[in-house]
Design a protein around this motif. Structure first.
Motif, PDB file in Angstrom:
ATOM      1  N   GLU A  29       0.820  -1.201   0.000  1.00 47.20           N
ATOM      2  CA  GLU A  29       0.000   0.000   0.000  1.00 47.20           C
ATOM      3  C   GLU A  29       0.860   1.260   0.000  1.00 47.20           C
ATOM      4  OE1 GLU A  29      -2.190   0.937   3.597  1.00 47.20           O
ATOM      5  OE2 GLU A  29      -0.827  -0.266   4.830  1.00 47.20           O
ATOM      6  N   LEU A  30       0.354   2.276  -0.658  1.00 45.41           N
ATOM      7  CA  LEU A  30       1.041   3.561  -0.718  1.00 45.41           C
ATOM      8  C   LEU A  30       0.855   4.293   0.601  1.00 45.41           C
ATOM      9  CD1 LEU A  30       2.539   5.764  -2.335  1.00 45.41           C
ATOM     10  CD2 LEU A  30       0.304   6.536  -3.140  1.00 45.41           C
ATOM     11  N   ILE A  31       1.974   4.671   1.202  1.00 44.80           N
ATOM     12  CA  ILE A  31       1.940   5.367   2.486  1.00 44.80           C
ATOM     13  C   ILE A  31       2.085   6.871   2.301  1.00 44.80           C
ATOM     14  CG2 ILE A  31       3.134   5.686   4.687  1.00 44.80           C
ATOM     15  CD1 ILE A  31       1.506   3.131   4.449  1.00 44.80           C
ATOM     16  N   SER A  32       3.049   7.262   1.485  1.00 45.71           N
ATOM     17  CA  SER A  32       3.295   8.674   1.297  1.00 45.71           C
ATOM     18  C   SER A  32       4.084   8.885   0.014  1.00 45.71           C
ATOM     19  CB  SER A  32       4.076   9.245   2.483  1.00 45.71           C
ATOM     20  OG  SER A  32       4.266  10.628   2.356  1.00 45.71           O
ATOM     21  N   SER A  33       3.929  10.056  -0.582  1.00 46.81           N
ATOM     22  CA  SER A  33       4.645  10.357  -1.818  1.00 46.81           C
ATOM     23  C   SER A  33       5.069  11.815  -1.832  1.00 46.81           C
ATOM     24  CB  SER A  33       3.773  10.058  -3.026  1.00 46.81           C
ATOM     25  OG  SER A  33       2.633  10.905  -3.044  1.00 46.81           O
ATOM     26  N   ILE A  34       6.055  12.084  -2.682  1.00 45.60           N
ATOM     27  CA  ILE A  34       6.540  13.450  -2.827  1.00 45.60           C
ATOM     28  C   ILE A  34       7.027  13.643  -4.259  1.00 45.60           C
ATOM     29  CG2 ILE A  34       8.873  12.862  -2.000  1.00 45.60           C
ATOM     30  CD1 ILE A  34       8.859  15.674  -0.617  1.00 45.60           C
ATOM     31  N   THR A  71       3.298  16.816  -1.470  1.00 46.60           N
ATOM     32  CA  THR A  71       3.271  15.581  -0.695  1.00 46.60           C
ATOM     33  C   THR A  71       1.847  15.041  -0.563  1.00 46.60           C
ATOM     34  OG1 THR A  71       3.066  16.798   1.380  1.00 46.60           O
ATOM     35  CG2 THR A  71       5.284  16.264   0.638  1.00 46.60           C
ATOM     36  N   ASP A  72       1.786  13.754  -0.282  1.00 46.64           N
ATOM     37  CA  ASP A  72       0.496  13.113  -0.061  1.00 46.64           C
ATOM     38  C   ASP A  72       0.704  11.996   0.950  1.00 46.64           C
ATOM     39  OD1 ASP A  72      -2.072  11.536  -2.144  1.00 46.64           O
ATOM     40  OD2 ASP A  72      -2.201  12.742  -0.327  1.00 46.64           O
ATOM     41  N   TYR A  73      -0.357  11.722   1.723  1.00 46.37           N
ATOM     42  CA  TYR A  73      -0.269  10.716   2.773  1.00 46.37           C
ATOM     43  C   TYR A  73      -1.516   9.843   2.797  1.00 46.37           C
ATOM     44  CZ  TYR A  73       3.396  13.740   4.660  1.00 46.37           C
ATOM     45  OH  TYR A  73       4.532  14.491   4.828  1.00 46.37           O
ATOM     46  N   VAL A 124      -1.777   7.419   8.232  1.00 45.94           N
ATOM     47  CA  VAL A 124      -0.523   7.956   8.764  1.00 45.94           C
ATOM     48  C   VAL A 124      -0.515   9.479   8.828  1.00 45.94           C
ATOM     49  CG1 VAL A 124       0.722   5.964   7.864  1.00 45.94           C
ATOM     50  CG2 VAL A 124       0.714   8.103   6.554  1.00 45.94           C
ATOM     51  N   LYS A 125      -1.566  10.111   8.362  1.00 45.26           N
ATOM     52  CA  LYS A 125      -1.615  11.580   8.386  1.00 45.26           C
ATOM     53  C   LYS A 125      -1.470  12.101   9.808  1.00 45.26           C
ATOM     54  CE  LYS A 125      -4.246  12.788   4.253  1.00 45.26           C
ATOM     55  NZ  LYS A 125      -5.524  13.312   3.707  1.00 45.26           N
ATOM     56  N   GLY A 126      -0.641  13.128   9.947  1.00 41.49           N
ATOM     57  CA  GLY A 126      -0.421  13.723  11.255  1.00 41.49           C
ATOM     58  C   GLY A 126       0.657  13.023  12.065  1.00 41.49           C
ATOM     59  N   ARG A 127       1.096  11.851  11.623  1.00 39.04           N
ATOM     60  CA  ARG A 127       2.125  11.095  12.344  1.00 39.04           C
ATOM     61  C   ARG A 127       3.405  10.948  11.535  1.00 39.04           C
ATOM     62  NH1 ARG A 127       1.354   5.911  13.498  1.00 39.04           N
ATOM     63  NH2 ARG A 127      -0.055   5.510  11.739  1.00 39.04           N
ATOM     64  N   PHE A 128       3.273  10.812  10.230  1.00 40.55           N
ATOM     65  CA  PHE A 128       4.427  10.616   9.347  1.00 40.55           C
ATOM     66  C   PHE A 128       4.671  11.889   8.544  1.00 40.55           C
ATOM     67  CE2 PHE A 128       4.116   5.697   8.702  1.00 40.55           C
ATOM     68  CZ  PHE A 128       4.069   5.542  10.075  1.00 40.55           C
ATOM     69  N   THR A 129       5.945  12.150   8.278  1.00 38.67           N
ATOM     70  CA  THR A 129       6.318  13.288   7.452  1.00 38.67           C
ATOM     71  C   THR A 129       7.332  12.850   6.415  1.00 38.67           C
ATOM     72  OG1 THR A 129       5.985  14.819   9.302  1.00 38.67           O
ATOM     73  CG2 THR A 129       7.252  15.623   7.411  1.00 38.67           C
ATOM     74  N   ILE A 130       7.020  13.105   5.156  1.00 37.59           N
ATOM     75  CA  ILE A 130       7.937  12.773   4.065  1.00 37.59           C
ATOM     76  C   ILE A 130       8.707  14.018   3.664  1.00 37.59           C
ATOM     77  CG2 ILE A 130       6.281  13.260   2.209  1.00 37.59           C
ATOM     78  CD1 ILE A 130       7.370  10.759   0.766  1.00 37.59           C
ATOM     79  N   TYR A 176      13.223  10.883   2.801  1.00 36.56           N
ATOM     80  CA  TYR A 176      13.116  10.467   4.185  1.00 36.56           C
ATOM     81  C   TYR A 176      11.646  10.267   4.568  1.00 36.56           C
ATOM     82  CZ  TYR A 176      17.744  12.584   4.058  1.00 36.56           C
ATOM     83  OH  TYR A 176      19.038  12.911   3.710  1.00 36.56           O
ATOM     84  N   LEU A 177      11.451   9.446   5.580  1.00 37.94           N
ATOM     85  CA  LEU A 177      10.120   9.303   6.161  1.00 37.94           C
ATOM     86  C   LEU A 177      10.281   9.323   7.676  1.00 37.94           C
ATOM     87  CD1 LEU A 177       7.100   8.903   5.467  1.00 37.94           C
ATOM     88  CD2 LEU A 177       7.457   6.456   5.887  1.00 37.94           C
ATOM     89  N   GLN A 178       9.868  10.430   8.270  1.00 34.01           N
ATOM     90  CA  GLN A 178       9.891  10.535   9.716  1.00 34.01           C
ATOM     91  C   GLN A 178       8.586   9.965  10.250  1.00 34.01           C
ATOM     92  OE1 GLN A 178      12.357  11.710  11.872  1.00 34.01           O
ATOM     93  NE2 GLN A 178      10.987  10.931  13.465  1.00 34.01           N
ATOM     94  N   MET A 179       8.692   8.941  11.067  1.00 40.17           N
ATOM     95  CA  MET A 179       7.512   8.253  11.585  1.00 40.17           C
ATOM     96  C   MET A 179       7.442   8.449  13.087  1.00 40.17           C
ATOM     97  SD  MET A 179       7.657   4.758   9.325  1.00 40.17           S
ATOM     98  CE  MET A 179       9.115   4.118  10.161  1.00 40.17           C
ATOM     99  N   ASN A 180       6.408   9.145  13.535  1.00 45.81           N
ATOM    100  CA  ASN A 180       6.214   9.397  14.960  1.00 45.81           C
ATOM    101  C   ASN A 180       4.946   8.711  15.441  1.00 45.81           C
ATOM    102  OD1 ASN A 180       8.475  11.117  14.930  1.00 45.81           O
ATOM    103  ND2 ASN A 180       7.212  12.891  14.393  1.00 45.81           N
TER     104      ASN A 180
END
Length: 115
Positions: free
Chosen positions: A46-51, A57-59, A63-69, A79-83
């Motif tokens: 599955e697609l998690i995030s793109s840039i 960007t898209d999420y 994962v919205k609000g938790r991950f940052t590409i 990079y993918l910052q996962m919080n």
């Protein structure tokens, strides 16, 4: 040819953070799109995030609000910052890179989130 290598996976407790990296290398790199996919046993990738090259960007909703590409164009690295990681974030994370109409995949990096 483009080589794609992910790194940064590992084991983390729920609520913790990880940062994934994806480095693309090769000749005539003109990457126009990069993305992170996740695959878990028994499910489709599955697609998690793109840039995009322009920084759009898209999420996935999950994962919205938790991950940052993000990306560093000069280094052809994404990079993918996962919080605030959750057990359901567990899976193999793959980097996807597109140059023109040709796509390349990394070998994947395992992320395991324990309860």
């Amino acid at each position: 040819q483009v080589q794609v290598v992910e790194s940064g996976g590992g084991l983390v407790q729920a609520g913790g953070s990880l940062r994934l990296s994806c480095a693309a290398s090769g000749s005539n790199l003109s990457i126009n799109y990069m993305a992170w996919y996740r695959q878990t046993p028994g499910k489709q990738r599955e697609l998690i995030s793109s840039i995009t090259t322009g920084g759009s960007t898209d999420y996935a909703e999950s994962v919205k609000g938790r991950f940052t590409i993000s990306k560093d164009n000069g280094k052809n690295t994404m990079y993918l910052q996962m919080n605030s990681l959750k057990p359901e974030d567990t899976g193999v994370y793959y980097c996807y890179v597109r140059r023109g109409k040709i796509a390349y995949w990394g070998q994947g990096t395992q992320v395991t989130v324990s309860t």
